[in-house]
Every structure is written in structure tokens, then in C-alpha cells.
Write a protein that holds these residues in place. Structure first.
Motif, PDB file in Angstrom:
ATOM      1  N   LEU A 236      41.031  43.392  33.338  1.00 18.66           N
ATOM      2  CA  LEU A 236      42.149  43.848  34.159  1.00 18.66           C
ATOM      3  C   LEU A 236      42.808  42.673  34.881  1.00 18.66           C
ATOM      4  CD1 LEU A 236      40.560  47.021  35.785  1.00 18.66           C
ATOM      5  CD2 LEU A 236      42.482  47.004  34.189  1.00 18.66           C
ATOM      6  N   VAL A 237      41.984  41.815  35.447  1.00 23.74           N
ATOM      7  CA  VAL A 237      42.495  40.674  36.206  1.00 23.74           C
ATOM      8  C   VAL A 237      43.204  39.671  35.292  1.00 23.74           C
ATOM      9  CG1 VAL A 237      41.811  38.691  37.610  1.00 23.74           C
ATOM     10  CG2 VAL A 237      40.803  40.930  38.050  1.00 23.74           C
ATOM     11  N   ASP A 238      42.732  39.532  34.065  1.00 23.81           N
ATOM     12  CA  ASP A 238      43.342  38.600  33.116  1.00 23.81           C
ATOM     13  C   ASP A 238      44.619  39.154  32.489  1.00 23.81           C
ATOM     14  OD1 ASP A 238      41.430  36.636  33.472  1.00 23.81           O
ATOM     15  OD2 ASP A 238      40.133  37.376  31.866  1.00 23.81           O
ATOM     16  N   SER A 239      44.827  40.465  32.595  1.00 24.09           N
ATOM     17  CA  SER A 239      46.006  41.078  31.977  1.00 24.09           C
ATOM     18  C   SER A 239      47.276  40.777  32.766  1.00 24.09           C
ATOM     19  CB  SER A 239      45.810  42.591  31.893  1.00 24.09           C
ATOM     20  OG  SER A 239      47.000  43.227  31.468  1.00 24.09           O
ATOM     21  N   GLU A 240      48.352  40.497  32.047  1.00 22.86           N
ATOM     22  CA  GLU A 240      49.644  40.277  32.695  1.00 22.86           C
ATOM     23  C   GLU A 240      50.329  41.599  33.019  1.00 22.86           C
ATOM     24  OE1 GLU A 240      50.954  37.521  33.783  1.00 22.86           O
ATOM     25  OE2 GLU A 240      49.211  36.363  33.117  1.00 22.86           O
ATOM     26  N   ASP A 241      49.865  42.688  32.427  1.00 19.91           N
ATOM     27  CA  ASP A 241      50.475  43.996  32.651  1.00 19.91           C
ATOM     28  C   ASP A 241      49.378  45.032  32.905  1.00 19.91           C
ATOM     29  OD1 ASP A 241      52.398  45.997  32.844  1.00 19.91           O
ATOM     30  OD2 ASP A 241      52.392  46.396  30.691  1.00 19.91           O
ATOM     31  N   PRO A 242      48.667  44.921  34.030  1.00 26.88           N
ATOM     32  CA  PRO A 242      47.560  45.835  34.305  1.00 26.88           C
ATOM     33  C   PRO A 242      48.059  47.224  34.684  1.00 26.88           C
ATOM     34  CG  PRO A 242      47.970  44.456  36.213  1.00 26.88           C
ATOM     35  CD  PRO A 242      48.880  43.948  35.125  1.00 26.88           C
ATOM     36  N   PRO A 243      47.263  48.260  34.431  1.00 26.52           N
ATOM     37  CA  PRO A 243      47.662  49.626  34.789  1.00 26.52           C
ATOM     38  C   PRO A 243      47.520  49.851  36.293  1.00 26.52           C
ATOM     39  CG  PRO A 243      45.447  49.638  33.951  1.00 26.52           C
ATOM     40  CD  PRO A 243      45.935  48.228  33.789  1.00 26.52           C
ATOM     41  N   VAL A 244      48.247  50.813  36.821  1.00 30.17           N
ATOM     42  CA  VAL A 244      48.087  51.180  38.223  1.00 30.17           C
ATOM     43  C   VAL A 244      46.786  51.961  38.407  1.00 30.17           C
ATOM     44  CG1 VAL A 244      49.060  52.534  40.131  1.00 30.17           C
ATOM     45  CG2 VAL A 244      50.562  51.151  38.685  1.00 30.17           C
ATOM     46  N   SER A 245      46.348  52.633  37.350  1.00 29.22           N
ATOM     47  CA  SER A 245      45.108  53.401  37.411  1.00 29.22           C
ATOM     48  C   SER A 245      44.367  53.267  36.095  1.00 29.22           C
ATOM     49  CB  SER A 245      45.411  54.881  37.696  1.00 29.22           C
ATOM     50  OG  SER A 245      44.234  55.652  37.742  1.00 29.22           O
ATOM     51  N   VAL A 246      43.027  53.144  36.168  1.00 27.12           N
ATOM     52  CA  VAL A 246      42.244  53.001  34.950  1.00 27.12           C
ATOM     53  C   VAL A 246      40.897  53.689  35.126  1.00 27.12           C
ATOM     54  CG1 VAL A 246      41.115  50.818  35.591  1.00 27.12           C
ATOM     55  CG2 VAL A 246      41.527  51.323  33.178  1.00 27.12           C
ATOM     56  N   LEU A 247      40.374  54.226  34.029  1.00 27.52           N
ATOM     57  CA  LEU A 247      39.088  54.914  34.013  1.00 27.52           C
ATOM     58  C   LEU A 247      38.048  54.022  33.347  1.00 27.52           C
ATOM     59  CD1 LEU A 247      40.561  58.268  32.667  1.00 27.52           C
ATOM     60  CD2 LEU A 247      39.887  57.838  35.037  1.00 27.52           C
ATOM     61  N   LEU A 248      36.863  53.897  33.956  1.00 26.48           N
ATOM     62  CA  LEU A 248      35.807  53.068  33.377  1.00 26.48           C
ATOM     63  C   LEU A 248      34.641  53.938  32.921  1.00 26.48           C
ATOM     64  CD1 LEU A 248      35.564  49.902  35.690  1.00 26.48           C
ATOM     65  CD2 LEU A 248      37.059  50.350  33.724  1.00 26.48           C
ATOM     66  N   GLY A 249      34.514  54.084  31.631  1.00 29.02           N
ATOM     67  CA  GLY A 249      33.408  54.849  31.069  1.00 29.02           C
ATOM     68  C   GLY A 249      33.884  56.063  30.298  1.00 29.02           C
ATOM     69  N   SER A 250      33.202  56.379  29.206  1.00 24.71           N
ATOM     70  CA  SER A 250      33.583  57.530  28.384  1.00 24.71           C
ATOM     71  C   SER A 250      33.424  58.845  29.133  1.00 24.71           C
ATOM     72  CB  SER A 250      32.727  57.566  27.114  1.00 24.71           C
ATOM     73  OG  SER A 250      32.993  56.450  26.286  1.00 24.71           O
ATOM     74  N   MET A 251      32.360  58.959  29.921  1.00 27.54           N
ATOM     75  CA  MET A 251      32.130  60.196  30.666  1.00 27.54           C
ATOM     76  C   MET A 251      33.267  60.477  31.636  1.00 27.54           C
ATOM     77  SD  MET A 251      31.160  61.436  33.873  1.00 27.54           S
ATOM     78  CE  MET A 251      30.209  60.162  34.689  1.00 27.54           C
ATOM     79  N   VAL A 252      33.633  59.465  32.405  1.00 30.48           N
ATOM     80  CA  VAL A 252      34.701  59.650  33.393  1.00 30.48           C
ATOM     81  C   VAL A 252      36.052  59.835  32.705  1.00 30.48           C
ATOM     82  CG1 VAL A 252      35.168  57.192  33.741  1.00 30.48           C
ATOM     83  CG2 VAL A 252      35.646  58.785  35.569  1.00 30.48           C
ATOM     84  N   TYR A 253      36.225  59.186  31.570  1.00 31.82           N
ATOM     85  CA  TYR A 253      37.468  59.331  30.803  1.00 31.82           C
ATOM     86  C   TYR A 253      37.630  60.776  30.331  1.00 31.82           C
ATOM     87  CZ  TYR A 253      41.103  58.261  27.325  1.00 31.82           C
ATOM     88  OH  TYR A 253      42.269  58.232  26.595  1.00 31.82           O
ATOM     89  N   ASP A 254      36.595  61.316  29.704  1.00 29.47           N
ATOM     90  CA  ASP A 254      36.653  62.695  29.192  1.00 29.47           C
ATOM     91  C   ASP A 254      36.783  63.700  30.333  1.00 29.47           C
ATOM     92  OD1 ASP A 254      36.408  61.720  26.614  1.00 29.47           O
ATOM     93  OD2 ASP A 254      34.238  62.013  26.537  1.00 29.47           O
TER      94      ASP A 254
END
Length: 289
Positions: A236-254
Motif C-alpha cells: 500500500l505504501v509503495d503504491s502511487e495510487d492506494p485505495p481509500v479503503s482496503v480489506l486484509l484477508g479472505s475471511m474479512v473480504y468475503d
């Protein structure tokens, strides 16, 4: 974001840096050649990385609920390293209990650390990031924010407040080149469930629901090592276009998608009532007088 022109790497300010996710973020940044201001209530656990990384790690005792102390710590960090590039609001703890069980002191303590602590840090770093017209802020939220459940309601309230504030802050700082990401981690083996855990006094009326909920937590828990989250944060920190919100993990994503779909289905079912509640008319005479 690339390393600074001096070759000294980025400067991080991480709260709750002595254990769990904060410790993993700190060590990942140091391993990448960056410098870190590691803020925590107790900095003794940071003695080992301090010995390894020397002057690139600045350990700073800090209680994020003390607004004046937060301001002083941020100012000290800028004086020490000359700038800030990445700010990670990670400090927090988990208070578990049914909403009715919470005392005023317990409820306020949850909000003071998880929400107000992050607010004070955000306010303190904003002038520095605006002035240099660059920087990243990562707000460590939780899936408990958008999805409340028995026993985690007060914790979820603190994270929901953090999310709402942070979405506005992201829009306010964007014109100055500052990018903010709200991070929703899933389960990780941190001290959140042990040293970072507070419990209410159980009420007999909720005994059955408590047992059922706790069983669901134990059987449905999917936890990873904090280093996995740190790898995602570095991306995320290395990205030039990071998202305002992001989910970490398949469980939390689903889970997040499932909650969103259920809410949309309910809203659609009640569309007629929703639309009927809007009948625009001019302002009544004397309105606002």
C-alpha cells in the motif's frame, strides 16, 4: 512512494508499535531501509530492534489518549528525523461485552484509544504533511466497524467512528498530495486477544447468547501471523495510487461483501418507504430565525 533524496529512506510514525501489528509494521519498514518513530505506552519491547537498527529507530513513549502528549510526540519526531512520510494509526485495544454491560468508564476508554487517539495523531501530523505536500496515513480499522456483532459492539463503534472520520480526512487532505487508506484487517495473532483485551462483567440474561457467540468466534476464527499484514501494508505504501479503503484477508473480504449484499437487499425491499419519506418543499416561513 520512493525513498527520500538523501537515501535515508522514508520516515514512519507508528503508534502501538511495541507489539502485534504495530511491531510487524515497524520491523517491515526498518527492513526496507526506512526510519521509524515507534510510539507505544511501553517501549521496553523495542530494545531488541533498537539494538539491531540503531539510529533508524526512534522509540517514543506515548499515550495516544493524551492530546497534548501526541502533539509533543509528533513535533519531537519531526525534529528528530526532519520529516514524516508514513503515519500508521495502529494503537488500540478490544473491549468485549454486551452493550448493556458496559460501564461509562469502559465505553469511554474504548473510544478514547481507538477513535480519539487516532484523531489526535491525525490532527497533529496533518500540518506537517500538508506543508510538504506529500505523505501517507494508514488508519487501522476493523471489519467490526461496518459489521457489528454481539460482544464486539463497542469495539465496532470505535472503528466505525474511525472509518467515518477518516473518509472525510482523506478528501480534505487529497488536494495537498496526502493519501489516506483505511485498513480493515482480518484475524491476526497479536496481543489484541490477550494483553489488548478488556472484558465487561457478564450479565446472566445474556449467558446463552454469549456462549453461542463465543463458540462461533472460536470455531470461525481464521488468524494469520502479523508479518502477512505487514507485507500488504508495504504494498500500500509503495503504491502511487492506494485505495481509500482496503480489506486484509479472505475471511474479512468475503464477510464485507456478504454484509454489503444483505444490506442492499434490505434497502431494496424497503425502497417504497424510503422514497416516500422525501417530499421537497420550500423552506417554511421563518425557518432558521
Amino acid at each position: 512512494m520512493t525513498a527520500s533524496a538523501t537515501g535515508a529512506g522514508r520516515v514512519w510514525f507508528v503508534t502501538g508499535a511495541s507489539r502485534g501489528l504495530g511491531r510487524a509494521f515497524t520491523e517491515a519498514a526498518l527492513a526496507a531501509g526506512d526510519r521509524v518513530v515507534a510510539a507505544a505506552r511501553t517501549v521496553t519491547p523495542l530494545e531488541e530492534p533498537a539494538a539491531e537498527y540503531g539510529e533508524r529507530l526512534f522509540a517514543l513513549p506515548l499515550d495516544v489518549t493524551d492530546r497534548s502528549a501526541v502533539q509533543a510526540a509528533v513535533d519531537a519526531a519531526v525534529r528528530h528525523f526532519g520529516r514524516l512520510d508514513v503515519v500508521v494509526n495502529n494503537a488500540g485495544f478490544l473491549a468485549m461485552g454486551m452493550i448493556e454491560e458496559f460501564t461509562e468508564a469502559q465505553a469511554r476508554a474504548q473510544m478514547e484509544t481507538n477513535f480519539f487517539g487516532a484523531l489526535w495523531v491525525s490532527q497533529a501530523v496533518a500540518p506537517h504533511l500538508r506543508a510538504q505536500r506529500s505523505g501517507r496515513i494508514l488508519q487501522i480499522a476493523s471489519v467490526a466497524g461496518p459489521g457489528g456483532a454481539p460482544l464486539t459492539g463497542m469495539y465496532g463503534a470505535s472503528k466505525a467512528a474511525l472509518e467515518g472520520m477518516s473518509e472525510a480526512l482523506a478528501a480534505e487532505l487529497a488536494p495537498f498530495g496526502v493519501k489516506l487508506t483505511i485498513v480493515h484487517p482480518g484475524g491476526f495473532w497479536t496481543g489484541l486477544y490477550t494483553a489488548g483485551l478488556a472484558m465487561t462483567e457478564p450479565m446472566a440474561a445474556y449467558a446463552e447468547l454469549r456462549a453461542e457467540t463465543e463458540k462461533g468466534f472460536s470455531e470461525g476464527s481464521v488468524d494469520s501471523m502479523p508479518e502477512v499484514a505487514a507485507e500488504a501494508v508495504m504494498k500500500l505504501v509503495d503504491s502511487e495510487d492506494p485505495p481509500v479503503s482496503v480489506l486484509l484477508g479472505s475471511m474479512v473480504y468475503d464477510l464485507a461483501f456478504d454484509l454489503s449484499r444483505k444490506r442492499m437487499a434490505v434497502w431494496e425491499k424497503w425502497e417504497e418507504v424510503s422514497r416516500a419519506a422525501e417530499q421537497p418543499v420550500p423552506a417554511p416561513e421563518g425557518y432558521g430565525a
